[in-house]
Write a protein that holds these residues in place. Structure first.
Motif, PDB file in Angstrom:
ATOM      1  N   ALA A 189       0.828  -1.205   0.000  1.00  0.00           N
ATOM      2  CA  ALA A 189       0.000   0.000   0.000  1.00  0.00           C
ATOM      3  C   ALA A 189       0.865   1.259   0.000  1.00  0.00           C
ATOM      4  CB  ALA A 189      -0.924  -0.007   1.224  1.00  0.00           C
ATOM      5  N   MET A 190       1.956   1.231   0.767  1.00  0.00           N
ATOM      6  CA  MET A 190       2.851   2.390   0.795  1.00  0.00           C
ATOM      7  C   MET A 190       3.534   2.559  -0.555  1.00  0.00           C
ATOM      8  SD  MET A 190       4.597   2.171   4.584  1.00  0.00           S
ATOM      9  CE  MET A 190       5.434   3.737   4.345  1.00  0.00           C
ATOM     10  N   ALA A 191       3.950   1.449  -1.161  1.00  0.00           N
ATOM     11  CA  ALA A 191       4.576   1.537  -2.487  1.00  0.00           C
ATOM     12  C   ALA A 191       3.583   2.067  -3.516  1.00  0.00           C
ATOM     13  CB  ALA A 191       5.092   0.165  -2.907  1.00  0.00           C
ATOM     14  N   PHE A 192       2.336   1.628  -3.420  1.00  0.00           N
ATOM     15  CA  PHE A 192       1.317   2.139  -4.334  1.00  0.00           C
ATOM     16  C   PHE A 192       1.081   3.632  -4.109  1.00  0.00           C
ATOM     17  CE2 PHE A 192      -3.167   2.977  -5.392  1.00  0.00           C
ATOM     18  CZ  PHE A 192      -3.159   2.616  -6.734  1.00  0.00           C
ATOM     19  N   GLY A 193       1.108   4.043  -2.835  1.00  0.00           N
ATOM     20  CA  GLY A 193       0.923   5.461  -2.543  1.00  0.00           C
ATOM     21  C   GLY A 193       2.031   6.328  -3.094  1.00  0.00           C
ATOM     22  N   LEU A 194       3.234   5.768  -3.219  1.00  0.00           N
ATOM     23  CA  LEU A 194       4.345   6.538  -3.774  1.00  0.00           C
ATOM     24  C   LEU A 194       4.104   6.888  -5.236  1.00  0.00           C
ATOM     25  CD1 LEU A 194       7.472   4.829  -2.163  1.00  0.00           C
ATOM     26  CD2 LEU A 194       6.561   7.096  -1.686  1.00  0.00           C
ATOM     27  N   TYR A 195       3.334   6.065  -5.931  1.00  0.00           N
ATOM     28  CA  TYR A 195       3.015   6.409  -7.314  1.00  0.00           C
ATOM     29  C   TYR A 195       2.202   7.699  -7.377  1.00  0.00           C
ATOM     30  CZ  TYR A 195       4.788   1.940  -8.987  1.00  0.00           C
ATOM     31  OH  TYR A 195       5.601   0.886  -9.300  1.00  0.00           O
ATOM     32  N   LEU A 196       1.332   7.895  -6.388  1.00  0.00           N
ATOM     33  CA  LEU A 196       0.572   9.137  -6.325  1.00  0.00           C
ATOM     34  C   LEU A 196       1.475  10.322  -6.010  1.00  0.00           C
ATOM     35  CD1 LEU A 196      -2.514   7.840  -4.301  1.00  0.00           C
ATOM     36  CD2 LEU A 196      -2.211   7.937  -6.775  1.00  0.00           C
ATOM     37  N   PHE A 197       2.596  10.035  -5.346  1.00  0.00           N
ATOM     38  CA  PHE A 197       3.531  11.101  -4.989  1.00  0.00           C
ATOM     39  C   PHE A 197       4.234  11.670  -6.223  1.00  0.00           C
ATOM     40  CE2 PHE A 197       7.413  12.688  -2.748  1.00  0.00           C
ATOM     41  CZ  PHE A 197       6.767  13.504  -1.847  1.00  0.00           C
ATOM     42  N   LEU A 215       5.722  15.490  -7.078  1.00  0.00           N
ATOM     43  CA  LEU A 215       7.093  15.750  -7.540  1.00  0.00           C
ATOM     44  C   LEU A 215       7.102  16.515  -8.856  1.00  0.00           C
ATOM     45  CD1 LEU A 215       8.909  12.367  -6.763  1.00  0.00           C
ATOM     46  CD2 LEU A 215       9.065  14.521  -5.511  1.00  0.00           C
ATOM     47  N   LEU A 216       6.219  16.137  -9.787  1.00  0.00           N
ATOM     48  CA  LEU A 216       6.184  16.823 -11.068  1.00  0.00           C
ATOM     49  C   LEU A 216       5.760  18.281 -10.911  1.00  0.00           C
ATOM     50  CD1 LEU A 216       4.598  14.041 -13.338  1.00  0.00           C
ATOM     51  CD2 LEU A 216       6.984  14.805 -13.271  1.00  0.00           C
ATOM     52  N   ILE A 217       4.753  18.514 -10.077  1.00  0.00           N
ATOM     53  CA  ILE A 217       4.309  19.889  -9.845  1.00  0.00           C
ATOM     54  C   ILE A 217       5.429  20.705  -9.212  1.00  0.00           C
ATOM     55  CG2 ILE A 217       2.706  21.317  -8.525  1.00  0.00           C
ATOM     56  CD1 ILE A 217       0.626  19.103  -8.861  1.00  0.00           C
ATOM     57  N   THR A 218       6.100  20.102  -8.221  1.00  0.00           N
ATOM     58  CA  THR A 218       7.202  20.802  -7.558  1.00  0.00           C
ATOM     59  C   THR A 218       8.325  21.108  -8.535  1.00  0.00           C
ATOM     60  OG1 THR A 218       6.692  19.713  -5.474  1.00  0.00           O
ATOM     61  CG2 THR A 218       8.891  20.661  -5.705  1.00  0.00           C
ATOM     62  N   ALA A 219       8.670  20.148  -9.383  1.00  0.00           N
ATOM     63  CA  ALA A 219       9.756  20.354 -10.350  1.00  0.00           C
ATOM     64  C   ALA A 219       9.422  21.487 -11.310  1.00  0.00           C
ATOM     65  CB  ALA A 219      10.027  19.067 -11.120  1.00  0.00           C
ATOM     66  N   VAL A 220       8.205  21.495 -11.827  1.00  0.00           N
ATOM     67  CA  VAL A 220       7.816  22.538 -12.780  1.00  0.00           C
ATOM     68  C   VAL A 220       7.823  23.906 -12.119  1.00  0.00           C
ATOM     69  CG1 VAL A 220       5.930  23.392 -14.204  1.00  0.00           C
ATOM     70  CG2 VAL A 220       6.497  20.963 -14.222  1.00  0.00           C
ATOM     71  N   LEU A 221       7.231  23.997 -10.924  1.00  0.00           N
ATOM     72  CA  LEU A 221       7.170  25.293 -10.244  1.00  0.00           C
ATOM     73  C   LEU A 221       8.545  25.775  -9.822  1.00  0.00           C
ATOM     74  CD1 LEU A 221       3.969  24.839  -8.037  1.00  0.00           C
ATOM     75  CD2 LEU A 221       4.209  26.095 -10.176  1.00  0.00           C
ATOM     76  N   THR A 222       9.429  24.851  -9.464  1.00  0.00           N
ATOM     77  CA  THR A 222      10.786  25.255  -9.088  1.00  0.00           C
ATOM     78  C   THR A 222      11.549  25.777 -10.291  1.00  0.00           C
ATOM     79  OG1 THR A 222      10.805  23.603  -7.330  1.00  0.00           O
ATOM     80  CG2 THR A 222      12.932  24.482  -8.026  1.00  0.00           C
ATOM     81  N   ILE A 223      11.357  25.139 -11.447  1.00  0.00           N
ATOM     82  CA  ILE A 223      12.046  25.586 -12.661  1.00  0.00           C
ATOM     83  C   ILE A 223      11.621  26.991 -13.043  1.00  0.00           C
ATOM     84  CG2 ILE A 223      12.246  25.174 -15.143  1.00  0.00           C
ATOM     85  CD1 ILE A 223      12.136  22.180 -14.538  1.00  0.00           C
ATOM     86  N   VAL A 224      10.331  27.293 -12.903  1.00  0.00           N
ATOM     87  CA  VAL A 224       9.861  28.643 -13.255  1.00  0.00           C
ATOM     88  C   VAL A 224       9.987  29.612 -12.083  1.00  0.00           C
ATOM     89  CG1 VAL A 224       8.264  27.732 -14.971  1.00  0.00           C
ATOM     90  CG2 VAL A 224       7.478  28.077 -12.628  1.00  0.00           C
ATOM     91  N   VAL A 225      10.652  29.170 -10.992  1.00  0.00           N
ATOM     92  CA  VAL A 225      11.028  29.998  -9.832  1.00  0.00           C
ATOM     93  C   VAL A 225       9.855  30.333  -8.929  1.00  0.00           C
ATOM     94  CG1 VAL A 225      12.123  32.135  -9.063  1.00  0.00           C
ATOM     95  CG2 VAL A 225      12.984  30.941 -11.098  1.00  0.00           C
ATOM     96  N   VAL A 226       8.672  30.622  -9.486  1.00  0.00           N
ATOM     97  CA  VAL A 226       7.567  31.128  -8.670  1.00  0.00           C
ATOM     98  C   VAL A 226       7.159  30.144  -7.582  1.00  0.00           C
ATOM     99  CG1 VAL A 226       6.672  32.608 -10.484  1.00  0.00           C
ATOM    100  CG2 VAL A 226       5.920  30.229 -10.329  1.00  0.00           C
ATOM    101  N   GLY A 227       7.408  28.865  -7.791  1.00  0.00           N
ATOM    102  CA  GLY A 227       7.018  27.869  -6.795  1.00  0.00           C
ATOM    103  C   GLY A 227       8.195  27.252  -6.081  1.00  0.00           C
TER     104      GLY A 227
END
Length: 384
Positions: free
Chosen positions: A20-28, A32-44
């Protein structure tokens, strides 16, 4: 057979939670993708430290689950994410613990993809049918197999989540820096207390003593009776000054510790606390070996502060003190059956205990739920 079935049931539960924890990591991945995109454009960019903290909590939950199965704690070694946004970003990216957590998460995607289908599809079914066959004694091979799979999963997680020597060293340096700061703060507070006690107590009495002796000298020839009275007052002042000095000395290192040792000193504290105190001793009177003076002093002041707080605030008339010799240290536990709800921020006493113990690289544990009981336990490392 019963023990094997219980072990298999634990293994099944362990693997279900792991899947269940491994499956939950897929949702994570979305986070990660949202964080990566926002970090690249600085605003996030502010979101990156928060994501790292979330990953730390997830990895911490996995450490706890693995430790529950193996019986071995997996240490954490993280640098605290504090300061300005730039500092938080730098720590989040450069902390060795972050790399370890990301490595574990990436590996979890792989073995999670294998573990989850195996639990559901392995014939005759490891989750339900395996335990059922064991209960009916139809397939004695299945039960040990599921336990071995749980062992393999736990060893895999332990190897991935175990901090590197560099991370442990960095965390140790960070802890020592915090301990040193607390020790310096405690030392400064102690010096100010001693200075205040000397200035307001013994020094004031010595000044008054000097003045009375001077007046007695001037009055000696013309009024001997007045001179004798002044000298008698001066003697009283001298006695009071000595009493003040003894109290200051006791605050630095109680002489009773030197005379009676820790056990005798704690029993004296108990008898004068105003409470019905039971003192238990384990291993401290066997061979006459004593802990270092600093360790005894820290344990003594912990017991003194805890009993004082119990007498003032707990509402209980009884308390227990337990002194225990450990293979590599000393443990002191004070417990009262009072109202509970003790708050470290409510005064300097409990904070002083924590700082004094931290200066010796010890640990303090306090539990005080509303309604009681309150338990303060300290462990102080030392060599016997």
């Amino acid at each position: 057979m019963g023990r094997t079935i219980r072990q298999a049931a634990r293994a099944t539960l362990h693997l279900v939670i792991a899947a269940a924890m491994a499956f939950g990591l897929y949702l994570f991945i979305t986070v990660l993708l949202i964080t990566a995109v926002l970090t690249i454009v600085v605003v996030g960019a502010w979101q990156l430290p928060e994501t790292v903290l979330l990953l730390r909590r997830t990895a911490g939950a996995k450490r706890g689950q693995t430790a529950a199965w193996t019986g071995r704690q997996i240490p954490e070694a993280y640098q605290p994410i504090t300061g300005t946004l730039r500092e938080r970003l730098r720590i989040s990216v450069r902390d060795p613990g972050t790399l370890i957590d990301v490595r574990w998460m990436a590996a979890s995607y792989l073995y999670g993809a294998l573990l989850f289908p195996a639990l559901l599809l392995w014939p005759p079914g490891l989750v339900v049918d395996g335990v059922w066959c064991g209960l009916l004694r139809r397939d004695p091979v299945v039960l040990p197999l599921i336990v071995r799979i749980a062992d393999l999963e736990a060893r895999w997680s332990e190897a991935l989540l175990k901090p590197s020597p560099q991370a442990l060293l960095a965390a140790r340096v960070e802890a020592l820096a915090a301990t040193r700061a607390d020790a310096i703060a405690a030392h400064g507070a102690e010096l100010r207390r001693i200075e205040r006690d000397l200035h307001d107590g013994a020094q004031a009495r010595l000044v008054a003593l000097s003045m009375r002796i001077g007046l007695a000298q001037r009055a000696y020839d013309r009024d001997p009776d007045a001179a004798r009275k002044l000298l008698a007052d001066a003697q009283d002042q001298a006695q009071e000054a000595l009493t003040e000095l003894r109290q200051v000395v006791r605050g630095i290192h109680p002489p009773i510790l030197t005379d009676r040792g820790l056990v005798g000193a704690v029993r004296a504290l108990a008898s004068g606390s105003g409470l019905e105190v039971t003192v238990g001793v384990d291993g401290l009177e066997d061979d006459g070996v004593r802990a270092p003076a600093a360790v005894e002093a820290a344990a003594y002041f912990t017991v003194a502060e805890a009993l004082t707080n119990a007498a003032k605030h707990s509402g209980s008339k009884r308390a227990t003190v337990q002194l225990e010799r450990l293979p590599r240290g000393l443990r002191a536990v004070v417990r009262d059956e009072g109202l509970g709800g003790a708050d470290e921020t409510g005064g300097s006493g409990l904070l002083g205990i924590r700082r004094r113990v931290a200066a010796l690289d010890g640990e303090v544990t306090m539990t005080s739920p509303m309604g009681g009981p309150t338990t303060i336990a300290v462990e102080l490392p030392c060599v016997w």
